[in-house]
Design a protein around this motif. Structure first.
Motif, PDB file in Angstrom:
ATOM      1  N   ALA A  21      11.153 -13.549  -5.440  1.00 58.06           N
ATOM      2  CA  ALA A  21      12.633 -13.944  -4.672  1.00 58.06           C
ATOM      3  C   ALA A  21      12.417 -13.623  -3.239  1.00 58.06           C
ATOM      4  O   ALA A  21      13.171 -13.688  -2.284  1.00 58.06           O
ATOM      5  N   GLY A  22      11.222 -12.858  -2.857  1.00 57.43           N
ATOM      6  CA  GLY A  22      10.988 -12.608  -1.510  1.00 57.43           C
ATOM      7  C   GLY A  22      11.605 -11.354  -1.461  1.00 57.43           C
ATOM      8  O   GLY A  22      11.494 -10.937   0.008  1.00 57.43           O
ATOM      9  N   THR A  23      12.380 -10.664  -1.843  1.00 56.74           N
ATOM     10  CA  THR A  23      12.900  -9.352  -1.807  1.00 56.74           C
ATOM     11  C   THR A  23      12.071  -8.159  -2.152  1.00 56.74           C
ATOM     12  O   THR A  23      10.914  -8.505  -2.694  1.00 56.74           O
ATOM     13  N   ILE A  24      12.176  -6.993  -1.271  1.00 54.72           N
ATOM     14  CA  ILE A  24      11.558  -5.960  -1.648  1.00 54.72           C
ATOM     15  C   ILE A  24      11.892  -4.736  -2.610  1.00 54.72           C
ATOM     16  O   ILE A  24      13.187  -4.585  -2.733  1.00 54.72           O
ATOM     17  N   THR A  25      11.039  -4.424  -3.433  1.00 57.81           N
ATOM     18  CA  THR A  25      11.473  -3.086  -4.493  1.00 57.81           C
ATOM     19  C   THR A  25      10.671  -1.995  -4.009  1.00 57.81           C
ATOM     20  O   THR A  25       9.600  -1.996  -3.220  1.00 57.81           O
ATOM     21  N   VAL A  26      11.211  -0.760  -3.914  1.00 59.70           N
ATOM     22  CA  VAL A  26      10.540   0.234  -3.659  1.00 59.70           C
ATOM     23  C   VAL A  26      10.165   1.130  -4.511  1.00 59.70           C
ATOM     24  O   VAL A  26      10.843   1.465  -5.559  1.00 59.70           O
ATOM     25  N   ASP A  27       8.725   1.440  -4.586  1.00 59.25           N
ATOM     26  CA  ASP A  27       8.081   2.452  -5.559  1.00 59.25           C
ATOM     27  C   ASP A  27       8.184   3.966  -4.957  1.00 59.25           C
ATOM     28  O   ASP A  27       7.473   4.206  -4.027  1.00 59.25           O
ATOM     29  N   ASP A  28       9.369   4.831  -5.319  1.00 55.37           N
ATOM     30  CA  ASP A  28       9.451   5.881  -4.566  1.00 55.37           C
ATOM     31  C   ASP A  28       8.404   6.700  -4.841  1.00 55.37           C
ATOM     32  O   ASP A  28       8.413   7.609  -3.528  1.00 55.37           O
ATOM     33  N   ASP A  83       0.872  -1.194   0.024  1.00 55.55           N
ATOM     34  CA  ASP A  83       0.062  -0.125  -0.050  1.00 55.55           C
ATOM     35  C   ASP A  83       0.909   1.179   0.055  1.00 55.55           C
ATOM     36  O   ASP A  83       0.377   2.448  -0.495  1.00 55.55           O
ATOM     37  N   LEU A  84       2.134   1.185   0.549  1.00 57.57           N
ATOM     38  CA  LEU A  84       2.903   2.211   0.494  1.00 57.57           C
ATOM     39  C   LEU A  84       3.987   2.116  -0.244  1.00 57.57           C
ATOM     40  O   LEU A  84       5.189   2.824  -0.407  1.00 57.57           O
ATOM     41  N   GLY A  85       4.216   1.327  -1.394  1.00 55.70           N
ATOM     42  CA  GLY A  85       5.083   1.188  -2.467  1.00 55.70           C
ATOM     43  C   GLY A  85       6.228   0.227  -2.106  1.00 55.70           C
ATOM     44  O   GLY A  85       7.108   0.333  -2.755  1.00 55.70           O
TER      45      GLY A  85
END
Length: 476
Positions: free
Chosen positions: A357-364, A349-351
């Motif tokens: 692969a279980g990793t997190i990417t950031v929607d700036d 909900d906050l990007g």
């Protein structure tokens, strides 16, 4: 009888080769155990790296579950050439008008020009800190807690040596010598700004006249006694500022806590606006720092548990149930959510998007937008549900998991201890097998030595019989 010079010479057999091969077979279990021990050590090393990564993730999660980090404020100045500002603990969000009418300054006095090598005259200088008043002559009030300092000046002292004596006297003033085309001057100034840090200099001149402009009295400054052999070129004064039209007086140009937690460093006179607001940049950094630590941990776990089809190589912990379970627990927390976050229930909900692969990417863009609702973000990350721990904020659950698995009885500690115990057991068994192998080799050598001896005897007897037979045949 023939003498046996080396093992195998009596029998003619390749005894060293036979023994070597037999011992190698005996030692094969040792080689196998050492290989398994090396694998165990690799697993222990992998768990050491995973524990370190868990600790880094725990520290990053701690920042997101600490209330003070969500309360951080930042202050901005509308004119940084006029004043710089810093918001600290307790600052109140808002806007403040600041009007700087006067800057704090230190008192400074300068002597008349003279030769830099000429003696200044013998006697005693007395330097005293205090505040100058108005009137003619001006009054002088000694500074509370300060003590007048006496400096002895000899007949051979020059401006430079007087300067050095003043600077080493801890009198609350600093001295320097300034030289130009007209000569050298002694400049004395307060070590600190503010009206209470003014000073006067009186002298007991060896020439008997303490008020003239010759000898040591040329370095005197005490208008309260009508003595001004040195000239004042800057008066000691306080900073005078209005904050939201309230008068503020400060002995320094740094205004501390006139507004709770706000520090204003004034640089020049004029008007400006100071704005204090939530430090969204620091909150965003804490979130992205956590993502970096979390991804590092997940990548480490994945690399150590995967099987590479291309290279046909397995990770050090491939099939290890503890490592696989740690991956699963992390994924469950990260993909889960909390109802405490108001408009934000999950990381997506906050990007913060979770990949395969279980990793997190950031929607700036999305994260920056979410920072407009800090109170909801705070609850999503650090909220605590007293009735259902599974509904706690995500950072709270991350931190709890890290504390659990890295603790004294945690999964990583327990698994590492188990692996180390197997290493110790293997090493003990290797020692036992090594001793047995040495005894086996010793027995083989003894047996083949005995065989050599018997074979040598038989060979000697065969040779003797052959000679007798030959002799008999010859006689016939």
């Amino acid at each position: 009888m023939a003498t046996i010079s080396s093992i195998g010479s009596g029998s003619g057999l390749p005894v060293e080769s036979i023994i070597s091969k037999l011992v190698a077979v005996e030692q094969q279990p040792i080689t196998d155990l050492q290989g398994r021990t090396d694998t165990l050590k690799t697993q222990i090393s992998a768990y050491g790296k995973i524990q370190s990564a868990f600790s880094a993730m725990r520290d990053a999660a701690s920042k997101l579950s600490t209330p003070a980090n969500w309360a951080a404020l930042t202050a901005t100045s509308s004119d940084t050439t006029m004043a710089t500002v810093t918001a600290g603990s307790g600052s109140g969000a808002g806007s403040y008008t600041v009007s700087v009418g006067q800057l704090a300054s230190a008192q400074s006095v300068v002597s008349q020009a003279t030769s830099s090598t000429a003696p200044v005259g013998a006697g005693t200088m007395t330097i005293e800190l205090g505040q100058w008043g108005t009137g003619t002559p001006p009054s002088f009030t000694s500074k509370s807690g300060a003590t007048a300092v006496n400096i002895t000046v000899s007949a051979t002292d020059t401006l430079a040596s007087v300067r050095d004596k003043i600077n080493s006297s801890s009198s609350g003033v600093l001295a320097s010598v300034v030289t130009d085309a007209t000569g050298s001057r002694l400049v004395v100034r307060s070590a600190a700004t503010g009206e209470v840090n003014g000073f006067r200099i009186s002298t007991a001149d060896a020439d008997g006249n303490n008020g003239d402009a010759s000898g040591l009295s040329a370095l005197a400054y005490d208008p309260s006694a009508s003595i001004s052999s040195m000239t004042q070129n800057a008066a000691a004064q306080d900073a005078k500022v209005k904050i939201n039209n309230i008068d503020i007086v400060s002995s320094t140009n740094t205004i501390e806590n006139a507004v709770d937690g706000l520090s204003i460093n004034i640089l020049k006179k004029g008007d400006l606006t100071v704005t204090v607001g939530q430090d969204k940049d620091s909150i965003k950094k804490n979130i992205t720092d956590f993502v970096t630590a979390y991804n590092s941990l997940m990548n480490l776990l994945r690399d150590n548990t995967k099987y590479d089809q291309t290279s046909k190589a397995a990770g050090a912990l491939q099939g290890d149930s503890t490592a696989v379970n740690l991956q699963s627990q992390l994924r469950n927390i990260t993909s889960g959510g909390s109802t405490l976050g108001g408009s934000y229930a999950r990381l997506a909900d906050l990007g913060l998007n979770i990949g395969t692969a279980g990793t997190i990417t950031v929607d700036d863009t999305k994260l920056s937008s979410a920072l407009g609702h800090v109170s909801d973000l705070k609850q999503l990350f650090m909220g605590v549900d007293s009735t259902n721990a599974a509904n706690n904020g995500i950072a709270t659950k991350w931190r709890a998991l890290a504390d659990q698995v890295t603790g004294m009885d945690g999964a990583i500690t327990t698994r590492t201890a188990g692996l180390q115990s197997r290493v110790t057991s293997n090493n003990k068994r290797v020692d036992e097998l090594t001793d047995r192998s040495a005894s086996y080799e010793k027995r083989l050598r003894a047996q083949y030595t005995a065989l050599d001896t018997q074979m040598a005897k038989l060979n000697d007897m065969s040779s003797y019989v052959s000679k007798i037979t030959s002799m008999l045949n010859s006689s016939s």
